[in-house]
Write an enzyme that holds these catalytic residues in place. Structure first.
Site, PDB file in Angstrom:
ATOM      1  N   LYS A  11     -45.392   7.139  -8.449  1.00  0.00           N
ATOM      2  CA  LYS A  11     -46.663   6.734  -7.823  1.00  0.00           C
ATOM      3  C   LYS A  11     -46.402   5.652  -6.789  1.00  0.00           C
ATOM      4  CE  LYS A  11     -47.143   2.465  -9.687  1.00  0.00           C
ATOM      5  NZ  LYS A  11     -47.135   1.216  -8.883  1.00  0.00           N
ATOM      6  N   ASP A 137     -49.231   1.497 -16.925  1.00  0.00           N
ATOM      7  CA  ASP A 137     -49.188   2.607 -15.964  1.00  0.00           C
ATOM      8  C   ASP A 137     -49.113   3.984 -16.628  1.00  0.00           C
ATOM      9  OD1 ASP A 137     -49.333   0.998 -13.744  1.00  0.00           O
ATOM     10  OD2 ASP A 137     -47.174   0.965 -13.369  1.00  0.00           O
TER      11      ASP A 137
END
EC number: 2.7.1.148
Length: 296
Positions: A11, A137
């Site tokens: 990401k 995350d």
């Protein structure tokens, strides 16, 4: 089925704002997270013996109980009283300790993979709840859908992300950045520019990539650049090669640039490769963990 193969995607952050600090040391954040099509391959194989083995192509990650994928497997084994063992093999392509959630993404892949392999029938929300015990995350990495992340990063609101054909140049310099030290170096009373996430979300909704690029703000960037000027130099190379915008991802040291066309991104890549080894041109993605093979 006793073997499964998954894609575990990286990401980037299109924005990061830090709103305050909790008693436990975690920070309240508000950030826009975007998956990209740079991924590791995670292979999980059942073992007859009751143990967890971790192997990898990378020499830069631990292969014992300190690895987040080991912890992910152990959580599921203990929670559901699984007496089988597993071997987890990680084919690393995502740079390590880069601010791109590589480890969290691998842990997410293990949770998704073992859910299928052991037929646990856990929903995505249940997997995210378990994943939060491993890292803030991990829930995002499970779904991979572009999101506004709030709280400590675990409260996710799905948003429209970058179009899937967006060209992204990634450069990870050979630097070590301590996330803890970056946050400690942040003076929340002296932030000159914060991201306008509402406006950024509107720009994403209208697919105005130029406006998105010009509105990206990461308030951690100045702290990391203060310790590593090289990050600023990489941004300048990207902008010189027609990036619409360039920014550090996470707490660093990875830098990314958004490009209108792939040719400019490739020219930028060629220039950066003169000095750096870990340079990639990729597209944005709407996917997180993806099963790409199940075998008996």
């Amino acid at each position: 089925m006793d073997f499964i193969r998954l894609k575990s995607r990286a990401k980037i952050n299109l924005s990061i704002d830090v709103l305050g600090k909790r008693q436990d040391g975690y920070h309240f954040v508000e950030m826009i997270m975007q998956t990209i099509d740079l991924y590791d391959i995670v292979k999980i194989k059942e073992l007859d013996e009751d143990e967890i083995k971790v192997k990898s192509t990378s020499l830069d990650i631990p292969l014992d109980e300190d690895n987040i994928v080991y912890k992910a497997a152990k959580i599921l084994k203990n929670k559901f009283y699984i007496k089988k063992g597993v071997e987890i093999f990680i084919e690393k392509n995502i740079p390590v300790a880069a601010g791109m959630a590589g480890g969290s993404s691998n842990a997410a892949a293990v949770l998704v993979g073992l859910n299928h392999l052991w037929e646990l029938r856990l929903s995505e929300d249940e997997l995210k709840e378990i994943g939060l015990n491993l890292g803030a995350d991990v829930p995002f990495c499970i779904s991979g859908r572009p999101a506004l992340a709030q709280g400590i990063g675990e409260k996710l609101t799905n948003i429209k992300g970058l179009p899937c054909d967006t060209n992204i140049l990634i450069c990870k310099p050979d630097l070590f950045v301590s996330t803890k030290e970056v946050y400690q170096g942040l003076d929340l009373n002296n932030i000159k520019k914060r991201p306008n996430n509402k406006y950024l979300i509107e720009c994403l909704k209208s697919e105005d990539i130029k406006a998105v690029s010009e509105s990206m703000v990461n308030i951690l960037e100045n702290v990391t650049i203060g310790k590593h000027k090289e990050i600023s130099d990489i941004k300048q190379v990207m902008m010189k090669n027609n990036a619409l915008g360039s920014m550090m991802s996470g707490s660093g040291p990875t830098v990314f640039g958004l490009f209108k066309n792939k040719e400019d991104a490739l020219i930028g890549k060629k220039e950066l490769l003169k000095k750096y080894k870990q340079v990639y041109v990729v597209n944005s993605s709407q996917k997180g963990v993806e099963i790409c093979g199940e075998f008996n």
